[in-house]
Design an enzyme around this catalytic site. Structure first.
Site, PDB file in Angstrom:
ATOM      1  N   LYS A 186      55.330  54.854 -31.526  1.00 57.01           N
ATOM      2  CA  LYS A 186      54.738  53.516 -31.591  1.00 57.01           C
ATOM      3  C   LYS A 186      55.787  52.469 -31.954  1.00 57.01           C
ATOM      4  O   LYS A 186      56.500  52.597 -32.961  1.00 57.01           O
ATOM      5  CB  LYS A 186      53.609  53.520 -32.623  1.00 57.01           C
ATOM      6  CG  LYS A 186      52.805  52.234 -32.720  1.00 57.01           C
ATOM      7  CD  LYS A 186      51.690  52.430 -33.741  1.00 57.01           C
ATOM      8  CE  LYS A 186      50.830  51.189 -33.907  1.00 57.01           C
ATOM      9  NZ  LYS A 186      49.783  51.402 -34.949  1.00 57.01           N
TER      10      LYS A 186
ATOM     11  N   GLU B 188      44.298  57.532 -31.939  1.00 55.54           N
ATOM     12  CA  GLU B 188      45.481  57.423 -32.792  1.00 55.54           C
ATOM     13  C   GLU B 188      45.271  58.146 -34.119  1.00 55.54           C
ATOM     14  O   GLU B 188      44.232  57.991 -34.776  1.00 55.54           O
ATOM     15  CB  GLU B 188      45.780  55.945 -33.068  1.00 55.54           C
ATOM     16  CG  GLU B 188      46.970  55.717 -33.994  1.00 55.54           C
ATOM     17  CD  GLU B 188      47.085  54.274 -34.463  1.00 55.54           C
ATOM     18  OE1 GLU B 188      48.209  53.847 -34.777  1.00 55.54           O
ATOM     19  OE2 GLU B 188      46.050  53.565 -34.515  1.00 55.54           O
TER      20      GLU B 188
ATOM     21  N   CYS C 199      47.498  51.387 -30.348  1.00 58.64           N
ATOM     22  CA  CYS C 199      46.776  50.515 -31.278  1.00 58.64           C
ATOM     23  C   CYS C 199      47.365  49.102 -31.384  1.00 58.64           C
ATOM     24  O   CYS C 199      47.148  48.282 -30.496  1.00 58.64           O
ATOM     25  CB  CYS C 199      46.702  51.185 -32.653  1.00 58.64           C
ATOM     26  SG  CYS C 199      45.395  50.512 -33.719  1.00 58.64           S
TER      27      CYS C 199
END
Length: 277
Positions: free
Chosen positions: A112, A41, A156
């Site tokens: 995300k 990431e 994440c």
């Protein structure tokens, strides 16, 4: 199928352009070694380097795309190029992942959904994605022919939200790919949650983290590959490292057939009423 996870170390004294070129070199080195390569990431800037987000934001077809497109093509691999700070046409920022074909062509992007920061940092600076994303892959099989599988994309902090992964599995995902910039102080959560997502979804988990330090936040490293039964196939250390792992894609179907827990889910149950105050 063979996958390589490139656990890049982020050095605050290394320029973004230099790190792009270094990452591209590491991808090219996987030619003939891996079918799928995964990066972490926000490796161009660092997941906690908030002060750099505005300055280093780029469109989807910006410098990170072009560097990674050429690297994927040169290596002849499917490339999950980790994530970068995207700026869209209206000026909004997103934490965006990019998947490229072995020809270097863009296949899918994923913005995300769950932003980290508890009303600080990423949570306030970036917009949230709204779409679950899967990617169908066609891979060379032993002998003649090809085998197919489907990636489910997350990033994440998404790892803490199991309902996202249920949605990906319902959409056909068999490999869950999770780039991250995970803090070292919560490393035990990283490995625990990666294994949990593998077990509960009976899927492979490929979780690729950064090493080094982002804006004073030490990174966990410890990229990890977990099979559908929850067994750890490989785990990196804390420093820059490349994990290369062979995956038996038939193991997903075998696990789901031998222990058919996913078939026993009961959805749509009505929660009990809240007690009166």
């Amino acid at each position: 199928m063979r996958a390589s996870l490139i656990q890049i170390a982020v050095d605050p004294y290394e320029s973004v352009d230099s790190r792009r070129q270094r990452a591209a070199t590491l991808v090219r080195q996987q030619r003939g070694t891996a079918d799928l390569v995964v990066l972490p990431e926000l490796w161009p800037v660092g997941a906690f380097a908030y002060e750099s987000f505005e300055r280093e934001a780029e469109p989807v077809d910006g410098p990170t795309f072009w560097a990674m497109s050429k690297a994927a093509s040169d290596a002849g691999v499917w490339l999950h190029a980790g994530s970068f700070v995207e700026r869209d046409a209206e000026g909004a920022l997103y934490n965006t992942s990019l998947v490229l074909s072995p020809a270097g062509e863009p296949v899918r992007t994923y913005r995300k959904i769950h932003r980290f920061g508890f009303d600080k940092g990423e949570a306030t600076m970036m917009s949230a994605g709204e779409e679950l994303v899967t990617v169908p892959l066609t891979l060379p099989a032993a002998g003649q022919g090809a085998e197919e599988t489907t990636l489910g994309l997350a990033t994440c902090y998404d790892l803490r939200f199991p309902e996202l992964f249920r949605g990906l599995v319902d959409a056909g995902a068999r490999l869950l790919v999770i780039p991250a910039g995970w803090p070292a102080r919560r490393r035990e959560h990283w490995t625990l949650l990666a294994r949990a997502r593998a077990v509960e979804n009976q899927s492979y988990v490929l979780a690729c983290a950064t090493a080094g330090t982002h804006a004073g936040v030490e990174q966990s490293g410890h990229s990890i590959v977990v099979d559908p039964w929850g067994e750890v196939l490989a785990e990196a250390g804390a420093d820059e490292e490349i994990l290369t792992v062979d995956l038996d894609l038939t193991r997903v179907a075998t696990t789901r057939e031998q222990f058919p827990a996913l078939k026993d889910r009961r959805l749509g149950l009505t929660p009990p009423p809240r007690p009166r105050a």
